[in-house]
Design an enzyme around this catalytic site. Structure first.
Site, short mmCIF file in Angstrom:
data_model
loop_
_atom_site.label_atom_id
_atom_site.label_comp_id
_atom_site.label_asym_id
_atom_site.label_seq_id
_atom_site.Cartn_x
_atom_site.Cartn_y
_atom_site.Cartn_z
N LYS A 35 35.07 -33.31 65.86
CA LYS A 35 34.35 -32.05 66.08
C LYS A 35 34.12 -31.35 64.74
CE LYS A 35 38.65 -29.55 66.99
NZ LYS A 35 39.54 -29.05 68.04
N ARG A 130 43.37 -20.73 77.04
CA ARG A 130 41.96 -20.69 76.65
C ARG A 130 41.17 -21.36 77.76
NH1 ARG A 130 41.82 -22.87 70.49
NH2 ARG A 130 41.84 -24.79 71.72
N TYR A 253 34.34 -10.30 38.63
CA TYR A 253 34.03 -9.06 39.34
C TYR A 253 35.26 -8.17 39.50
CZ TYR A 253 29.52 -11.06 40.72
OH TYR A 253 28.27 -11.59 40.71
N MET A 301 30.86 -16.18 44.21
CA MET A 301 30.05 -17.02 45.09
C MET A 301 29.87 -18.42 44.52
SD MET A 301 26.18 -16.40 46.48
CE MET A 301 26.49 -14.98 47.47
#
Ligand SMILES: *Cc1c(COP(=O)(O)O)cnc(C)c1O
Length: 356
Positions: A35, A130, A253, A301
């Site tokens: 999956k 679930r 940053y 990024m």
């Protein structure tokens, strides 16, 4: 020249990890769980290395169809079942096996006009809460399924919430055993953790996922390393710039890193948009030209920074391992407060993948 980041997939490691699952559960069949596009590795990249599995388990019809179109004629299991009654025609056409976890799915199967029956996995809720039916409903539903001409083989399926813990399957196994009294049908219960650590759960079909890709279901590489699994994916890139910075200078940053002394740093072409975890803090282990060092500042990024101060043999063009053979994805995950599963699945579309 393309950007130097690349994910390499070790096909022998995949085969090896599958054989470990086989040796752990020699009397069981194996669903290789592929999956999430084979946990980020790409189903098209891995399935041929897993052809000794007895079936593939996944979620999306398009991936099941991909496997059929490429010649896979052994079983395929839809782990979440179908999402709409129209899907039943496709399930039948491609001979897929489907999980059933809700009453509406049974009604839809009863109503469908099929020329031959579909095999199903009847899902018991053993405590995960679930998907699945309560244990006390199972007997009634099982007889309901048995009397439906559209339904072929019925296998009992459940999924453990904490099989990585020594006592983690005790309660769930009680519920499953109680529900299955008097039902003659195959069972499929074990994920990777149960395959590795709870032989009593193996039964007819195991469903290993993460272990095939060479990472630990417990998030602790040491916990799993004795079993001999080998990491499948290695993410590498290169140092594309060098900065010599004085004491007190910041990097990246937000200026959230401040050089404690004069430093030589390398800028690596890899950021969170490639799939590297943004929450990996300064000090996360990383390998540059076979030397262990650490990251500096926040992950951006497209880039991150590494400390090369005490690594004179490194420089522009040095190869960087972000995770893989040496930097275990589980260790990276712990430091970045996530799990190996998430890191694998986050590998970005923009990263080229190479098989070897
Ligand atoms: C994902 C999944 C698995 C495989 O789990 P791993 O922890 O990766 O081994 C098995 N069964 C079901 C139902 C799943 O959703």
């Amino acid at each position: 020249m393309p950007r130097p980041i690349i994910a390499t997939i070790n096909q022998n490691a995949l085969k090896h990890n599958l054989s470990i699952a086989r040796n752990l559960a020699p009397s069981s069949h194996i669903w290789a769980v592929v999956k999430a596009n084979a946990y980020g590795h790409g189903i098209k990249n891995v399935w041929k290395s897993l052809i000794k599995a007895d079936g593939f388990a996944l979620l999306n019809l398009d991936k099941a169809i991909f496997l059929r179109d490429h010649g896979w004629d052994k079983p395929i299991l839809l782990l979440e079942g179908f999402f709409n009654s129209d899907d039943i025609k496709i399930i039948h056409h491609y001979s897929l096996t489907t999980a059933i976890h809700s009453h509406w799915q049974i009604q839809a199967l009863k109503k469908a006009k099929l020329l031959s029956p579909v095999n199903v996995y009847l899902k018991i809720n053993c405590g995960m809460n679930r998907l699945g039916f309560q244990p006390n409903e199972i007997k009634k539903i099982w007889h309901q399924l048995r009397s439906c001409k559209n339904i072929g083989e019925v296998t009992l399926m459940s999924h453990f919430p904490e099989a990585e813990n020594p006592q983690g399957v005790t309660e769930p196994m009680k519920r499953i055993t109680q529900a299955a009294i008097g039902l003659k049908c195959p069972h499929s219960l074990a994920n990777s953790a149960a395959t590795l650590w709870h032989p009593k759960t193996h039964f007819d079909w195991i469903r290993p996922g993460i272990m095939l890709y060479g990472a630990s279901p417990s998030g602790d590489w040491k916990h799993v390393s004795r079993s001999g699994l080998k990491p499948v994916m290695t993410l590498t890139s290169k140092v594309i710039a060098i900065q010599e910075i004085p004491q007190g200078a910041s990097v990246g940053y937000n200026r959230n890193y401040c050089a404690p002394y004069k430093q030589r740093i390398g800028i690596v072409a890899c950021g969170y948009a490639d799939g590297y975890p943004r929450h990996a803090p300064s000090g996360t282990p990383i390998k540059v030209n076979n030397e262990m060092t650490q990251t500096i500042g926040s992950v951006a990024m497209d880039m991150l920074a590494v400390d090369l101060t005490n690594h004179p043999n490194t420089g522009l063009g040095s190869t960087v391992e972000l995770w893989g053979e040496n930097i275990k994805i589980d260790d990276l995950a712990v430091i970045a407060r996530t799990v190996g599963y998430e890191i694998m699945c986050s590998l970005s579309q923009r990263v080229p993948v190479k098989l070897y």
